[in-house]
Design an enzyme around this catalytic site. Structure first.
Site, mmCIF file in Angstrom:
data_model
loop_
_atom_site.group_PDB
_atom_site.id
_atom_site.type_symbol
_atom_site.label_atom_id
_atom_site.label_comp_id
_atom_site.label_asym_id
_atom_site.label_seq_id
_atom_site.Cartn_x
_atom_site.Cartn_y
_atom_site.Cartn_z
ATOM 1 C CG ASP A 1 8.917 -52.360 5.911
ATOM 2 O OD1 ASP A 1 9.412 -53.391 6.391
ATOM 3 O OD2 ASP A 1 9.112 -51.228 6.389
ATOM 4 C CG ASP B 1 9.005 -49.530 0.121
ATOM 5 O OD1 ASP B 1 9.424 -48.863 1.072
ATOM 6 O OD2 ASP B 1 8.035 -50.313 0.206
HETATM 7 C C1 BG6 Z 1 7.317 -48.363 6.080
HETATM 8 C C2 BG6 Z 1 6.093 -49.204 6.331
HETATM 9 O O1 BG6 Z 1 8.212 -49.044 5.253
HETATM 10 O O2 BG6 Z 1 7.973 -48.043 7.301
HETATM 11 C C3 BG6 Z 1 5.173 -48.485 7.315
HETATM 12 O O3 BG6 Z 1 5.404 -49.438 5.118
HETATM 13 C C4 BG6 Z 1 5.934 -48.154 8.592
HETATM 14 O O4 BG6 Z 1 4.052 -49.289 7.587
HETATM 15 C C5 BG6 Z 1 7.169 -47.331 8.245
HETATM 16 O O5 BG6 Z 1 5.102 -47.423 9.490
HETATM 17 C C6 BG6 Z 1 8.024 -46.990 9.461
HETATM 18 O O6 BG6 Z 1 8.582 -48.166 9.962
HETATM 19 P P1 BG6 Z 1 9.423 -48.291 11.300
HETATM 20 O O7 BG6 Z 1 10.123 -49.601 11.128
HETATM 21 O O8 BG6 Z 1 10.368 -47.121 11.351
HETATM 22 O O9 BG6 Z 1 8.456 -48.266 12.433
HETATM 23 MG MG MG Z 2 6.403 -50.524 1.424
#
Ligand code: BG6
Ligand code: MG
Length: 221
Positions: free
Chosen positions: A17, A15
């Site tokens: 984030d 993953d």
């Molecule tokens: C995930 C995060 O990796 O990505 C979430 O943990 C986030 O919190 C999701 O909402 C979507 O991210 P983005 O960058 O497309 O807004």
């Molecule tokens: Mg994550």
């Protein structure tokens, strides 16, 4: 050398984030600003529920605490505003934000010729990987731009396995979100819970961060 019990061919799906990079605070800041502007209660506890969940689903969770109802167009505008602010904050991102143990693990896996991929719900994946200097470090990328169903649906991890050319049961997923652990299990993969997901009951093992992971042991299981 053939080692008994060693997975014949394996791959690791990370993953992004909260596993590769600490963007959590930036997500939190951007959602907090939007919530304040809209006068919607928002705190760290609500923020935790957004881990691994897509942008629009995150917005729905936040709006469930609002007294007002929002049209689809208003929701799209709010999500766009959040993303603009989030991208502004991401401009501060650099290789310094790579989480402990990540580089070492990537090098270790590459040394063993184990394929590695990203499996993330984020549509900002290419931008983030570029900012932290890991854009060309992975053999495959499956992200929020390529999927219809976000975690806990297994789609993103199944796509990562397909792009790597491996079977789902050969994959080990590194995740910090409960939704991500569920997605990995639903995909038929092994799941390692990291940080916030280290106590997740469905994870095969849990570690505080990647420096605590015994990868040899994990690959031999
Ligand atoms: C995930 C995060 O990796 O990505 C979430 O943990 C986030 O919190 C999701 O909402 C979507 O991210 P983005 O960058 O497309 O807004
Ligand atoms: Mg994550």
């Amino acid at each position: 050398m053939i080692r008994m019990g060693y997975m014949e061919k394996s791959a690791v799906i990370f993953d992004l984030d909260g596993v590769i990079v600490s963007t959590d605070e930036y997500h939190y800041e951007a959602w907090k600003e939007i919530s304040e502007q809209e006068d919607i209660p928002f705190n760290r506890e609500i923020n935790e529920k957004l881990r691994g969940v897509s942008r629009m689903e995150s917005l729905d969770i936040i709006l469930s605490n609002s007294t007002k109802s929002y049209s689809e167009t208003e929701k799209l505008l709010l999500a766009e505003r959040k993303n603009e602010r989030y991208r502004e904050l991401l401009n501060h991102l650099s290789a310094k934000d790579i989480l402990p143990g990540v580089r070492e693990l990537i090098l270790n896996l590459k040394g063993r010729e184990i394929k590695i991929a990203i499996g993330s719900s984020s549509k900002n994946t290419p931008f983030i990987l570029e900012k932290i200097g890991l854009a060309s470090s992975f053999d495959a990328i499956a992200d929020g731009n390529a999927i219809k169903n976000s975690k806990p649906d297994p789609e993103v991890f199944l796509l990562a396995a397909e792009r790597l050319g491996v079977r789902p049961e050969e994959c080990i997923v590194m995740e910090d979100a409960e939704a991500g652990i569920e997605a990995a299990i639903a995909a038929g993969m092994k799941a390692v819970g990291i940080g916030a997901a280290s106590n997740c009951p469905n994870a095969h093992i849990g570690v505080e961060d990647l420096t605590k992971l015994n990868i040899e042991q994990l690959l031999e299981r």
